[in-house]
Scaffold this active site. Structure first.
Site, PDB file in Angstrom:
ATOM      1  N   GLU A 143      30.924 111.297 -16.228  1.00 25.04           N
ATOM      2  CA  GLU A 143      30.956 111.782 -16.376  1.00 25.04           C
ATOM      3  C   GLU A 143      31.483 112.705 -17.644  1.00 25.04           C
ATOM      4  O   GLU A 143      31.956 113.996 -18.445  1.00 25.04           O
ATOM      5  CB  GLU A 143      30.942 112.805 -14.822  1.00 25.04           C
ATOM      6  CG  GLU A 143      33.244 112.533 -15.037  1.00 25.04           C
ATOM      7  CD  GLU A 143      33.469 113.194 -12.658  1.00 25.04           C
ATOM      8  OE1 GLU A 143      34.507 112.962 -13.138  1.00 25.04           O
ATOM      9  OE2 GLU A 143      32.112 113.525 -12.889  1.00 25.04           O
ATOM     10  N   SER A 189      23.280 107.415  -7.946  1.00 32.51           N
ATOM     11  CA  SER A 189      24.499 107.739  -8.522  1.00 32.51           C
ATOM     12  C   SER A 189      25.241 107.435  -6.555  1.00 32.51           C
ATOM     13  O   SER A 189      24.399 107.646  -5.177  1.00 32.51           O
ATOM     14  CB  SER A 189      23.848 110.074  -7.570  1.00 32.51           C
ATOM     15  OG  SER A 189      25.366 111.061  -7.337  1.00 32.51           O
ATOM     16  N   ARG A 218      16.523 116.262 -10.644  1.00 38.09           N
ATOM     17  CA  ARG A 218      17.682 115.208  -9.978  1.00 38.09           C
ATOM     18  C   ARG A 218      17.485 114.771  -8.272  1.00 38.09           C
ATOM     19  O   ARG A 218      16.821 115.132  -7.609  1.00 38.09           O
ATOM     20  CB  ARG A 218      18.619 115.817  -9.422  1.00 38.09           C
ATOM     21  CG  ARG A 218      18.894 117.014 -11.023  1.00 38.09           C
ATOM     22  CD  ARG A 218      20.610 117.427 -10.597  1.00 38.09           C
ATOM     23  NE  ARG A 218      21.458 116.872 -10.886  1.00 38.09           N
ATOM     24  CZ  ARG A 218      22.520 117.142 -11.033  1.00 38.09           C
ATOM     25  NH1 ARG A 218      23.818 118.437 -10.671  1.00 38.09           N
ATOM     26  NH2 ARG A 218      23.817 116.256 -10.686  1.00 38.09           N
TER      27      ARG A 218
END
Length: 423
Positions: free
Chosen positions: A311, A169, A123
């Site tokens: 999400e 992100s 990630r």
């Protein structure tokens, strides 16, 4: 429920008439724990999420010199105290822990090693670690831009100005803003890329204010001045993203579902679900005690830009497999760097059950088709467990792999889902 390799998702046999309450928001719980760790005194965090990710955050706070006590009223966090020596922060596969805690280590005096599951090593972290290094943090990651890495604390950071690419992100930006009040000069962040999930940024700014900070924003520039943080009592809202499968269920089953405790005002991106199910024909009622969603019959497909609510994609993509027409989901290329490559996983698993789901450059193209029984692989991703449960509402024999992985955000999900259908 005992841990099992697969779980047969229950099929709906009649319209729903149920009330559910989902656990606290993971995003708010872990943000509150970080700010409480930097506060001038203890903070009682009421109604926090208790899950693998939040326990990992509590473990990180303890490793860095803070403490916590779980009480009947909630979790009391004791701020990080100065110290020295070596420590280890276990990340698991928790993105918030991996991104929010390195700055805390840089502010302290310990040498801290960060590592976790194999998945967390894939990630993205490089932009955040680079920004922290530019602000004076001493970080050794052997050039990987990912765990494992070591942060050597020197007793504080001056802070100042830094550029940040947060396009992969929004947590990169939130990490710097949350730590900003503890920097000597605060922190001024200039974004060079557009971050996903604007609501999560607003959530960070809002909780900073509730802890006594005074963040400022001008477009893509953010400034958090130094501040003494304090919030003796903080209550966590229910997790609205975790509520997604319950909110969409009536569209597939008929009937209605009530989600208790849905806030009338919130910065959580999951609040967008109210608009979505309304657009798809459901009746939506919000009052002081919760949200009620009632089926309006069949629903059509459409174009859905989920950039701000990525999400929710696993549940929404699964829902759209049962629409009366094709759909396109866009704006979610960043999901390739989540717990797994969610776009590839959804295309593979939903197509494996008979739907026609293909990847695009930044999303999914969904053409409904008859679906059938099969194994729904979840890739150690909690949101995919929820997606498999939604598919099982209409498709008998969906075997959801590794349901225990949903413990990342909702340890009681399988039991709550089963109870929903038995109500």
């Amino acid at each position: 429920m005992a841990e099992a390799e697969t779980w047969t998702a229950p099929v709906s046999t009649r319209p729903l008439d149920a009330t559910v309450r989902v656990p606290g928001s993971k995003s708010l719980t872990n943000r509150a724990y970080v700010l409480a760790a930097l506060a001038t005194g203890p903070t009682l965090v009421r109604e926090p999420l208790v899950s693998r990710d939040t326990r990992l955050m509590l473990g990180a706070v303890s490793a860095l010199g803070g403490g916590f006590a779980e009480t009947e009223a909630g979790t009391r966090i004791h701020p990080i105290e100065a110290g020295s020596g070596e420590a280890v922060v276990t990340l698991g596969n928790a993105g918030t822990v991996a991104r929010f805690t390195p700055a805390l280590a840089a502010l302290g005096g310990r040498t801290v090693r960060f590592d976790g599951d194999e998945a967390i090593r894939r990630r993205p972290l490089a932009p955040l670690l680079g920004a922290l290094s530019a602000l004076g943090a001493e970080i050794d990651d052997d050039g990987r831009g990912a765990p494992p890495f070591t942060v050597t604390g020197r007793g504080g950071l001056a802070g100042g100005d830094v550029e940040l690419d947060s396009s992969a992100s929004s947590q990169f930006l939130s990490a710097l803003l949350l730590a900003g009040p503890a920097f000597g000069e605060g922190v001024r962040v200039r974004l060079t890329g557009t971050p996903p999930s604007e609501p999560h940024i607003e959530m960070t700014l809002d909780i900073l204010r509730r802890f006594g900070a005074a963040p400022e924003r001008s477009g893509t520039e953010f400034f958090v001045p130094p501040a003494a943080l304090s919030c003796p009592d903080f209550t966590v809202e229910p997790d609205l993203s975790t509520a997604a499968p319950f909110v969409v269920a009536p569209l597939l089953t008929g009937g209605s579902v009530r989600v208790e405790g849905w806030p009338e005002y919130t910065t959580q991106p999951g609040d967008w679900l109210r608009s979505l199910v309304g657009e798809l024909g459901a009746k939506v009622e919000l009052d002081q005690t919760g949200l009620t969603v009632t089926s309006g019959g069949g629903f059509g497909g459409g174009q859905f830009d989920l950039h701000e609510v990525g999400e929710l994609t696993p549940v929404i993509a699964t829902l759209l497999c049962f629409a009366d027409g094709p759909s396109v989901i866009s704006g979610v290329a960043h999901l390739r760097g989540h717990e797994t490559d969610r776009l590839a996983a959804l295309a593979t698993e939903l197509s494996g059950l008979g739907a026609d789901v293909t990847e695009t450059s930044d999303g999914l193209r969904i053409t409904p088709a008859p679906m059938h029984a099969g194994v729904f692989h979840t890739y150690d991703d909690h949101r995919l467990v929820m997606a498999g449960a939604v598919a099982g509402l209409r498709v008998p024999g969906v075997q959801v792999e590794n349901p225990a992985t949903v413990g990342k955000t909702f340890p009681g999900f399988v039991d709550a889902w089963t109870t929903l259908l038995e109500a």
